[in-house]
Design an enzyme around this catalytic site. Structure first.
Site, PDB file in Angstrom:
ATOM      1  N   ASP A 335      -1.965  -3.849   0.494  1.00 57.91           N
ATOM      2  CA  ASP A 335      -0.980  -2.818   0.216  1.00 57.91           C
ATOM      3  C   ASP A 335       0.406  -3.463   0.154  1.00 57.91           C
ATOM      4  O   ASP A 335       0.739  -4.315   0.983  1.00 57.91           O
ATOM      5  CB  ASP A 335      -1.040  -1.798   1.359  1.00 57.91           C
ATOM      6  CG  ASP A 335      -0.207  -0.569   1.094  1.00 57.91           C
ATOM      7  OD1 ASP A 335      -0.517   0.140   0.126  1.00 57.91           O
ATOM      8  OD2 ASP A 335       0.740  -0.329   1.859  1.00 57.91           O
ATOM      9  N   GLU A 364      -1.148  -4.999  -4.463  1.00 58.35           N
ATOM     10  CA  GLU A 364      -0.081  -4.349  -5.206  1.00 58.35           C
ATOM     11  C   GLU A 364       1.071  -5.351  -5.317  1.00 58.35           C
ATOM     12  O   GLU A 364       1.712  -5.659  -4.308  1.00 58.35           O
ATOM     13  CB  GLU A 364       0.410  -3.113  -4.449  1.00 58.35           C
ATOM     14  CG  GLU A 364      -0.565  -1.974  -4.397  1.00 58.35           C
ATOM     15  CD  GLU A 364       0.049  -0.753  -3.710  1.00 58.35           C
ATOM     16  OE1 GLU A 364      -0.005   0.331  -4.295  1.00 58.35           O
ATOM     17  OE2 GLU A 364       0.585  -0.888  -2.598  1.00 58.35           O
TER      18      GLU A 364
END
Ligand code: CA
Length: 660
Positions: A335, A364
């Site tokens: 993340d 990400e």
């Protein structure tokens, strides 16, 4: 000077002022004869260790003072068998009594993760655990990822699953919807995906594990204890052994069905930095701080961790290795990876690939807010070529297909938005360098960023933002129901015929809706759950997704592993019509048994006629069906020569006749 202090880098001496500890025994080391506690807390003046008979409330069995030991660590050895007892630390720093916290390295915790538990890990192994290996994976190119939240998977009664909302739901085979369709793990096998990507399953804070009889929901991007499973998905969140055993049963069951397991990891921030373990043992160390002493907020959640600090880096690496080894996790999705530094990510990749080179890593490649981490050090998408063995999500193809994330009504290519053709092409080659792409015309990236196609996650939607069906409703405003169903197929037909590693948002194959909600992180089951009745209602959509996955698995031409191979075999057609992209994958690319493959995407609301290369061509995929031996759908069963007509809002794939 001993060996340990020789290993100190000048960076940590200069910037942190603390000695680093390089041993591998932080946390608890259990044997039936004794238990050893070691915690790193160099600024502490004293540390009190408390032992409890339960994970919450109950009685204190011992209150003990730890001894200062090497390199900023504190240690205590307890003779005897302390299995299944619970413990906390409480430090005094600068004369101030800090909060009583669980061990940051705790491998087991009590309810709500407020106390660590002394665990005998071998006793948590389900029967047969030793005999199941990771499922085969020859290449990351062969992956099809399916992203799911544990609760969403099984909470709806139409799942036919007994352990609704639990890890154990993934162990139930033979489950059926009321209409008789396969659900749960049988559904995954039928669909043909290779990897389940689980939204956070480490212990997170936002669901109260003592009130599981009340409706609660959270995605779980709010870490509390990184090295233990979340308790609300266990049948008993109080006994620290149960969540571990049931998590392992889930992995074992998925592995038994040939499906690998990926964890979504959130090392970039914590739910409540001030109240949790890190900050109460070494204040200001594990987090990036502003000059005024407040937490920097690159995560948009109130704080951000500091992967570039030696002991945070060490923590991340050891935590990931632990999940990979103890739980046999097959991949990790990072993340807000842009908040981690490139060096840390590369060390992680090195260490995990030394355990098993088939462990897949991706993240990400962006941040949520500004961060003091220098731009050049960030593990962002544009720096993908500096990341060795770590892939990034392509928001380029995602938003090219569906439309921008920030405006629900803004259409993408699928709904007829012109000018995105180069962005689609950029996605087809998985963000690699290709001579036929006009990079300045790509939506978000003006240059290729992936070293090879396997560094790109190709997708159209995930848990964030509108799900596919809701985006279709918002952007295909003059469409009838059939048109919308066409787009539900078209969007992922592009994904699954593009290079890169495809990722599907769970339930796209069931026409999942979130009723227009985007950030559904804390919304009720009624918004987030998979409704298994849909499988019967939209069986043709499911069949289409299943057949697309099968097509991809059967044809390595869609799964090339190097940029050179893509450059050599994949050529785009010059098509001077808006909303049409076409390409030719030739010469038995990647040893495909098909010699020549033509792929067209027509995003027009009308049929479009395109020229074909010389030869006789057989249609193997239309919006109506995927038929690898040649279409039998009315009007699509004849050889195509010279030109062909692609129906509105759909893909068409043709293959040279000799290859069929
Ligand atoms: Ca929890």
């Amino acid at each position: 000077m001993n060996l340990v202090s020789c290993q100190l880098s000048s960076k940590e001496e200069l910037t942190e002022g603390y000695p680093a500890y390089h041993g591998s025994d932080l946390g608890v080391t259990y044997t039936p004869q004794k238990t050893t506690f070691r915690v790193w807390a160099p600024p502490a003046e004293s540390i009190t260790l408390r032992i409890f008979d339960q994970g919450h409330e109950g009685n204190i069995l011992e209150t003990l003072e730890m001894k200062e030991d090497v390199q900023g660590t504190w240690i205590l050895e307890l003779e005897g068998d302390w299995k299944n007892r619970y413990y906390t630390y409480q430090a005094t720093i600068d004369g101030k009594l800090m909060l009583e916290v669980p061990d940051p390295y705790a491998k087991a915790v009590g309810v709500n993760g407020d106390r660590g538990m002394i665990v005998d890990l071998t006793s948590t192994n389900p029967s047969g655990w030793e005999t199941v290996d990771r499922p085969e994976l020859e290449s990351f190119a062969d992956m099809v990822i399916w992203e799911i939240h544990v609760r969403d998977f099984s909470i709806h009664p139409s799942s036919g699953i007994e352990n609704q909302g639990k890890y154990l739901a993934f162990t139930e085979t033979g489950t059926r919807s009321p209409e008789g369709e396969k659900t749960g793990i049988d559904h995954l096998v039928e669909l043909g995906i290779t990897h389940v990507h689980l939204l956070p399953v480490f212990d997170y804070a936002s669901v109260d594990e003592t009130r599981l009889d009340e409706p609660q929901f959270n995605w779980g991007y709010d870490p509390k204890n990184y090295n233990t499973p979340e308790g609300s998905y266990a049948t008993d969140p109080y006994d620290g052994n149960v969540r571990i055993r049931e998590f392992k049963q889930m992995v074992q069951s998925l592995h038994n069905q040939g499906i690998r397991v990926i964890m979504d990891v959130v090392y970039n921030h914590m739910y409540d930095a001030s109240a949790f373990a890190f900050e109460n043992l070494v204040p200001g160390y594990y987090f990036r701080m502003n000059p005024d002493g407040t937490f920097s907020d690159g995560a948009g959640c109130g704080n951000e961790t500091a992967s570039d600090h030696t002991m945070m880096r060490k923590f991340m690496i050891e935590s990931l290795k632990y999940w990979a080894q103890e739980y046999r996790i097959d991949g990790f999705r990072f993340d807000l990876m842009g908040l981690h530094d490139i060096e840390t990510m590369n060390l992680i990749a090195e260490e995990l690939h030394a355990i098993d080179p088939t462990i897949f890593l991706y993240g990400e490649g962006w941040t949520a807010g500004d961060t003091p981490l220098p731009e050049e050090d960030r593990a962002v998408k544009a720096h993908a070529s500096q990341l060795k063995g770590v892939a990034v999500f392509s928001d380029d193809i995602r938003d090219a297909i569906r439309g921008p994330w920030w405006e629900s009504e803004a259409p993408g290519f699928m709904a007829g938005q012109k000018g995105l053709e180069e962005s689609i092409k950029f996605g087809v080659v998985a963000s690699t360098k290709h001579p036929q792409i006009n990079y300045p015309k790509v939506n978000y990236s003006d240059a290729p960023y992936a070293d090879n196609p396997l560094q790109t996650i190709t997708y159209v939607t995930c848990h964030d933002n509108p799900c596919l069906w809701d985006k279709i409703l918002d952007t295909c405003t003059d469409c009838n129901r059939d048109n919308k169903m066409d787009l539900q197929k078209f969007a992922n037909a592009i994904v699954l015929t593009s290079q890169g590693v495809p990722l599907l948002h769970a339930g796209e194959e069931l026409v999942r809706t979130k009723y227009g909600e985007h950030n559904s992180y804390n919304l009720p089951d009624s918004i987030n759950q998979l409704v298994w009745h849909n499988k019967y209602s939209y069986r043709d959509i499911f069949d289409y997704y299943r057949d697309l996955i099968s097509l991809r698995k059967n044809h390595p031409a869609f799964r090339m592993s190097t940029t050179e191979m893509v450059q050599q075999h994949l050529k785009f057609f010059e098509i001077n019509k808006p909303l049409v992209v076409g390409f030719h994958i030739g010469d038995n690319a990647n040893n495909d048994r098909w010699k020549d493959i033509l792929v067209f995407y027509n995003a027009n609301a009308k049929d479009v006629t395109v020229d074909l290369p010389e030869g006789n061509w057989v249609i193997v995929a239309t919006k109506y069906s995927i038929e690898e031996t040649g279409s039998t759908v009315d009007g699509y069963n004849e050889l195509q020569t010279g030109s062909t007509t692609i129906p509105d809002r759909s893909i068409m794939i043709l293959v040279d006749r000799a290859s069929i």
